[in-house]
Scaffold this motif. Structure first.
Motif, PDB file in Angstrom:
ATOM      1  N   UNK A 251     -64.474  -3.549  22.181  1.00 43.98           N
ATOM      2  CA  UNK A 251     -64.495  -4.804  22.930  1.00 43.98           C
ATOM      3  C   UNK A 251     -65.373  -4.710  24.186  1.00 43.98           C
ATOM      4  N   UNK A 252     -66.228  -3.723  24.252  1.00 36.78           N
ATOM      5  CA  UNK A 252     -67.050  -3.505  25.428  1.00 36.78           C
ATOM      6  C   UNK A 252     -68.261  -4.415  25.488  1.00 36.78           C
ATOM      7  N   UNK A 253     -68.972  -4.331  26.597  1.00 35.67           N
ATOM      8  CA  UNK A 253     -70.155  -5.170  26.816  1.00 35.67           C
ATOM      9  C   UNK A 253     -71.334  -4.723  25.962  1.00 35.67           C
ATOM     10  N   UNK A 254     -71.305  -3.451  25.495  1.00 32.41           N
ATOM     11  CA  UNK A 254     -72.401  -2.915  24.691  1.00 32.41           C
ATOM     12  C   UNK A 254     -71.842  -2.510  23.332  1.00 32.41           C
ATOM     13  N   UNK A 260     -72.128   1.929  23.030  1.00 26.45           N
ATOM     14  CA  UNK A 260     -70.713   1.559  22.892  1.00 26.45           C
ATOM     15  C   UNK A 260     -69.772   2.729  23.150  1.00 26.45           C
ATOM     16  N   UNK A 261     -70.297   3.941  23.188  1.00 25.46           N
ATOM     17  CA  UNK A 261     -69.432   5.103  23.355  1.00 25.46           C
ATOM     18  C   UNK A 261     -68.988   5.263  24.806  1.00 25.46           C
ATOM     19  N   UNK A 262     -67.800   5.835  24.957  1.00 25.33           N
ATOM     20  CA  UNK A 262     -67.213   6.057  26.282  1.00 25.33           C
ATOM     21  C   UNK A 262     -66.873   7.527  26.410  1.00 25.33           C
ATOM     22  N   UNK A 263     -67.273   8.125  27.517  1.00 19.22           N
ATOM     23  CA  UNK A 263     -66.945   9.522  27.810  1.00 19.22           C
ATOM     24  C   UNK A 263     -65.707   9.556  28.697  1.00 19.22           C
ATOM     25  N   UNK A 264     -64.754  10.407  28.361  1.00 20.21           N
ATOM     26  CA  UNK A 264     -63.501  10.529  29.113  1.00 20.21           C
ATOM     27  C   UNK A 264     -63.464  11.867  29.836  1.00 20.21           C
ATOM     28  N   UNK A 291     -73.892  12.151  29.722  1.00 19.21           N
ATOM     29  CA  UNK A 291     -73.843  10.796  29.188  1.00 19.21           C
ATOM     30  C   UNK A 291     -75.209  10.116  29.143  1.00 19.21           C
ATOM     31  N   UNK A 292     -76.061  10.422  30.122  1.00 16.45           N
ATOM     32  CA  UNK A 292     -77.369   9.786  30.171  1.00 16.45           C
ATOM     33  C   UNK A 292     -78.232  10.183  28.978  1.00 16.45           C
ATOM     34  N   UNK A 293     -78.206  11.451  28.610  1.00 12.73           N
ATOM     35  CA  UNK A 293     -79.070  11.931  27.536  1.00 12.73           C
ATOM     36  C   UNK A 293     -78.874  11.159  26.228  1.00 12.73           C
ATOM     37  N   UNK A 294     -77.637  10.968  25.726  1.00 15.53           N
ATOM     38  CA  UNK A 294     -77.473  10.237  24.467  1.00 15.53           C
ATOM     39  C   UNK A 294     -77.324   8.729  24.629  1.00 15.53           C
ATOM     40  N   UNK A 295     -77.381   8.226  25.858  1.00 13.47           N
ATOM     41  CA  UNK A 295     -77.270   6.782  26.067  1.00 13.47           C
ATOM     42  C   UNK A 295     -75.850   6.263  26.100  1.00 13.47           C
ATOM     43  N   UNK A 314     -60.824   5.679  37.158  1.00 13.26           N
ATOM     44  CA  UNK A 314     -62.035   5.132  37.765  1.00 13.26           C
ATOM     45  C   UNK A 314     -63.150   5.149  36.734  1.00 13.26           C
ATOM     46  N   UNK A 315     -63.911   4.061  36.669  1.00 10.09           N
ATOM     47  CA  UNK A 315     -65.012   3.937  35.717  1.00 10.09           C
ATOM     48  C   UNK A 315     -66.346   4.105  36.427  1.00 10.09           C
ATOM     49  N   UNK A 316     -67.220   4.916  35.846  1.00  2.61           N
ATOM     50  CA  UNK A 316     -68.578   5.113  36.350  1.00  2.61           C
ATOM     51  C   UNK A 316     -69.552   4.629  35.276  1.00  2.61           C
ATOM     52  N   UNK A 317     -70.377   3.642  35.620  1.00  7.59           N
ATOM     53  CA  UNK A 317     -71.436   3.236  34.704  1.00  7.59           C
ATOM     54  C   UNK A 317     -72.578   4.226  34.831  1.00  7.59           C
ATOM     55  N   UNK A 318     -72.958   4.815  33.718  1.00 12.21           N
ATOM     56  CA  UNK A 318     -73.940   5.901  33.734  1.00 12.21           C
ATOM     57  C   UNK A 318     -75.226   5.499  34.445  1.00 12.21           C
ATOM     58  N   UNK A 319     -75.719   4.300  34.190  1.00 10.15           N
ATOM     59  CA  UNK A 319     -76.992   3.868  34.761  1.00 10.15           C
ATOM     60  C   UNK A 319     -76.893   3.520  36.242  1.00 10.15           C
ATOM     61  N   UNK A 320     -75.683   3.483  36.788  1.00 11.58           N
ATOM     62  CA  UNK A 320     -75.513   3.163  38.210  1.00 11.58           C
ATOM     63  C   UNK A 320     -75.078   4.359  39.036  1.00 11.58           C
ATOM     64  N   UNK A 321     -74.919   5.516  38.411  1.00  7.56           N
ATOM     65  CA  UNK A 321     -74.472   6.701  39.149  1.00  7.56           C
ATOM     66  C   UNK A 321     -75.471   7.075  40.235  1.00  7.56           C
TER      67      UNK A 321
END
Length: 399
Positions: A251-254, A260-264, A291-295, A314-321
């Motif tokens: 149900x994510x934005x991507x 669509x994958x999420x790292x925990x 997370x950045x390497x595989x998108x 807490x959620x971190x968006x990879x592209x905004x780190x």
């Protein structure tokens, strides 16, 4: 793919890395080459990085058996609040519901090679003058590239990477260092429990079906894994690599993989600005690189209290780190990491030129030293098993 997503020329700083590492060897002799790793040499514009595209996926079951499908894929199912109620107990089941993978069994590229061999018809380089059976400059694991990316800022752990050139493609596989082996064999019960907590956190956050709910009472079995295989390009280097991912968010934005994958992840609770700054400097770099390497688009962290419960999410968006660290002048820089990785890949191409799966170049790095290289023949560090060489040379395929 990066904070600006645009290709950029390498900076003059990054170009200071020697174009012919180790100098020109004497005729008939092989001179051991080196590559410097100081961050200042790679401080320049972000290099071109193509948005990763998923080429395939595979699973490893409870007995660590390979399956060319997504049977181990789990689905992101977080609690409704940032502070779970009742609290997640990450220690629960450690003594009696924990099956640990045998880390003494060094798998190398085994499972990735099984996927490559099973998909060799569509991976073949169409119209490639070199006739490569795999249309990629490099085949490796995401984790190996993560270590390369973070090298300019790493101050504790070295690494060893074995590299062989086979039919036009460089295969890169990690070799356990003596220090890493000693640490693994002498790992304290406290460190083993901390590792378990990370896997237990996944059980609280993931379901087996898109509309299901997590079942944290189940057995934690670290043999199980779901892996994505992605294709991308860094500068002029084409990459095919695999990496384990924790879950997908239906149900994510991507909605499309790999975004669509999420790292925990888990981390001890942060109580002060100084602790958060240290977290950004020393831990977030590895989370970002992984997370950045595989998108992978998001990292969701569970901050654990001393009693083993999760105090907050807490959620971190990879592209905004990069925005979190941009104001810290002493912090790591994503461009330095990627520029070094690009230089390292070019270094491998310059050094490993003899197409022979029995010849292994062993690249070693320790904090404070340049990357060095030695050459080896024999079974000790062989990267490619005989069955793979035969299969990719036109022999009998896998059953």
């Amino acid at each position: 793919m990066e904070p600006s997503t645009r290709p950029a020329k390498r900076s003059s700083g990054a170009a200071k890395a020697p174009s012919e590492p180790g100098g020109s060897p004497k005729r008939g002799r092989w001179a051991p080459p080196t590559l410097p790793a100081e961050p200042a040499l790679y401080d320049g514009p972000f290099p071109f990085y193509r948005r990763p595209a998923e080429e395939g996926r595979f699973s490893l079951d409870a007995q660590r058996r390979y399956h060319p499908d997504a049977r181990q894929l789990r689905y992101f199912a977080p609690p409704p609040a940032a502070r779970p109620e009742p609290p997640f107990d990450l220690r629960h089941g450690y003594r009696d519901r924990y099956v640990r993978r045998d880390e003494g069994q060094r798998e190398g590229l085994q499972h990735l090679l099984q996927w490559v061999a099973g998909n060799r018809d569509r991976l073949r380089a169409q119209g490639d003058a070199a006739g490569r059976p795999v249309n990629a400059d490099f085949v490796t694991w995401r984790g190996h590239l993560t270590k390369v990316l973070t090298t300019p800022y790493e101050s504790q752990e070295g690494w060893l990477l074995a590299v062989s050139l086979f039919r036009g493609t460089l295969y890169v596989s990690e070799v356990e260092t003596p220090v890493a082996r000693q640490q693994r064999e002498q790992r304290s019960d406290m460190l083993q429990e901390l590792a378990y907590m990370g896997y237990k956190f996944e059980h609280y956050m993931c379901a087996d079906t898109p509309d299901g709910s997590p079942d944290p009472t189940g057995v934690v079995n670290t043999n199980e894994a779901f892996c994505t295989v992605v294709r991308t390009r860094l500068g002029s280097h084409s990459l095919l690599f695999a990496g384990e991912v924790d879950c997908t968010d239906p149900r994510g934005a991507w909605p499309e993989p790999p975004a669509c994958y999420v790292e925990l992840k888990t981390c001890k609770e942060l109580h002060s600005p100084a602790q958060r700054r240290s977290f950004y400097r020393h831990k977030l770099i590895k989370w970002w690189a992984q997370s950045f390497l595989p998108g992978v688009s998001r990292i969701v962290a569970g901050f654990r209290a001393p009693d083993g419960s999760v105090a907050a999410l807490e959620t971190f968006e990879t592209m905004k780190i990069f925005q979190l660290i941009r104001g810290d002048r002493g912090c790591w820089k994503p461009a330095v990491c990627m520029n070094f990785c690009e230089a390292f890949l070019a270094f491998l191409k310059r050094v490993v030129t003899e197409d022979d799966p029995q010849l292994v170049h062993l690249f070693a790095w320790e904090p404070g030293s340049p990357v060095s290289c030695t050459r080896h023949r024999g079974a000790e560090h062989v990267v490619l098993p005989a069955w793979y060489v035969e299969t990719m040379s036109g022999g009998k395929g896998l059953d």
